[in-house]
Design a protein around this motif. Structure first.
Motif, PDB file in Angstrom:
ATOM      1  N   THR A   2       0.828  -1.181   0.000  1.00  0.00           N
ATOM      2  CA  THR A   2       0.000   0.000   0.000  1.00  0.00           C
ATOM      3  C   THR A   2       0.876   1.250   0.000  1.00  0.00           C
ATOM      4  O   THR A   2       1.898   1.310   0.670  1.00  0.00           O
ATOM      5  CB  THR A   2      -0.911   0.013   1.241  1.00  0.00           C
ATOM      6  N   ASP A   3       0.467   2.241  -0.775  1.00  0.00           N
ATOM      7  CA  ASP A   3       1.255   3.463  -0.853  1.00  0.00           C
ATOM      8  C   ASP A   3       1.378   4.120   0.517  1.00  0.00           C
ATOM      9  O   ASP A   3       0.412   4.144   1.295  1.00  0.00           O
ATOM     10  CB  ASP A   3       0.599   4.441  -1.819  1.00  0.00           C
ATOM     11  N   GLN A 366      -7.407   6.218   4.473  1.00  0.00           N
ATOM     12  CA  GLN A 366      -6.097   6.459   5.070  1.00  0.00           C
ATOM     13  C   GLN A 366      -6.208   6.684   6.570  1.00  0.00           C
ATOM     14  O   GLN A 366      -5.352   6.227   7.332  1.00  0.00           O
ATOM     15  CB  GLN A 366      -5.434   7.665   4.386  1.00  0.00           C
TER      16      GLN A 366
END
Length: 376
Positions: A2-3, A366
């Motif tokens: 995941t970024d 996020q």
């Protein structure tokens, strides 16, 4: 994988505001008034209107805003400036630059704001010692929340001191339904890129209801000039806000309230999650206030727990930061000026505090990742 999440995502904000930003900046390139162009006056007018202040004077940084306000009061050698020990260096730096002495005051363990009971004691101690003249109180609205301004104003009035609101982190916040900007004799704000209303470089402003003070601030920011460019009435500084920064800030001001609302929504998600986690203490909200949420800082049990959580977050691609790892009275530059008073809360907070991402372009997904990483 995941970024990674960004602690501050200016790229996302720029993409979202791109056309408005470009239009504002292109207008400056069209008229080429790069110093004190029309955008500066427009920004001053809009900032004053936003918080109800009588006057706004745009300057080159939040630090210069503090310095100009103190220069206008003639603060210098032999003067004591009372300020919290748990804050950014600029608050203590400016008095020393002017020859004055910062007198460090401890903060509250729950809101991290200046402890007004300790402030009263520090003023009394300074008067008894007789070495310094009490001259000013700098109340810092830390992390987006307001200091106890009713108490600070009362102390300043009783002691005959100049009051200065270091609102660098908290423009957009409110106390008792009134936006910050009019709580003290003067208010200094910062437009450093990480601030809730941030530019693309340094910038700041002073807010005041006093027309004479505003005129003096304008003179001081431009080399102490008088009614004409080459009439120098006093020693000043080069403290003007660049027109390009004003243009960027005008574009961001159009969406500022929406961004503040998003910060509040994220803070509420964190609050709800951490209320169920005994190992994490979320920040206590100042009563009857609205935070600008420049920083969302949690407390852990001790330094080992704080550092351990920071490491786990890093492994999960979640950034964090420590504001602040050392209180000002223990910094090498300021320790020689400290009178040795115990400031245990500030010292304790420095070992346990950890800031989590909070910015308007952080998505709910996020936020959920941050919360999950904190519980892992």
């Amino acid at each position: 994988m995941t970024d990674p999440i960004r602690f501050l995502d200016l790229a996302a904000q720029q993409a979202r505001l791109g056309p408005a930003l470009r239009a504002r900046v292109d207008a400056v390139f069209d008229h080429c008034a790069f110093v004190m162009g029309p955008e500066v006056a427009e920004l001053e007018s809009r900032l004053a209107a936003y918080c109800g202040a009588g006057h706004c004077v745009a300057v080159s940084s939040g630090t210069d805003a503090l310095q100009i306000a103190m220069m206008a009061e003639g603060i210098g050698r032999g003067d004591a400036v009372f300020l919290p020990a748990f804050t950014y260096t600029a608050t203590a730096e400016v008095p020393l630059v002017l020859g004055a002495t910062p007198v460090f005051v401890d903060v509250r363990p729950d809101t991290f704001q200046i402890d007004t009971d300790h402030l009263r004691a520090r003023i009394a101690e300074t008067r008894v010692a007789g070495r310094l003249r009490p001259r000013a109180i700098v109340g810092v609205d830390l992390f987006g929340q307001p200091a106890d301004w009713p108490a600070l104003r009362a102390i300043a009035a009783a002691e005959g001191l100049f009051s200065l609101d270091d609102c660098a982190q908290s423009f957009g916040g409110a106390l008792s339904g009134r936006r910050l900007g009019r709580e003290a004799d003067a208010t200094a704000i910062s437009f450093f890129p990480s601030k809730p209303l941030g530019g693309y470089g340094d910038g700041g402003a002073l807010l005041t209801d006093d027309a004479d003070c505003a005129a003096l601030y304008r003179s001081l920011r431009t080399h102490g000039e008088g009614t004409t460019r080459y009439e120098v009435l006093r020693t000043g500084m080069n403290g003007r806000l660049d027109t390009l920064q004003a243009a960027v800030l005008l574009a961001k001001l159009d969406v500022f309230d929406d961004e503040l609302a998003r910060r509040e929504a994220i803070a509420r998600q964190y609050d709800a999650a951490f209320a169920r986690m005994p190992a994490i203490t979320p920040p206590r909200r100042v009563p009857d206030s609205t935070s600008a949420w420049a920083v969302y800082a949690i407390l852990l049990a001790d330094q080992a727990a704080r550092d351990g959580l920071a490491a786990r977050l890093r492994e999960a691609g979640v950034p964090s930061a420590i504001y602040y790892p050392r209180p000002l009275h223990l910094q090498p530059a300021y320790a020689p000026h400290h009178d040795g008073a115990a400031l245990p809360v500030s010292e304790d907070l420095a070992t346990r505090i950890l800031a989590l991402p909070i910015h308007p372009d952080l998505t709910d997904a996020q936020v959920a990742r941050v919360i999950a990483a904190c519980t892992a």
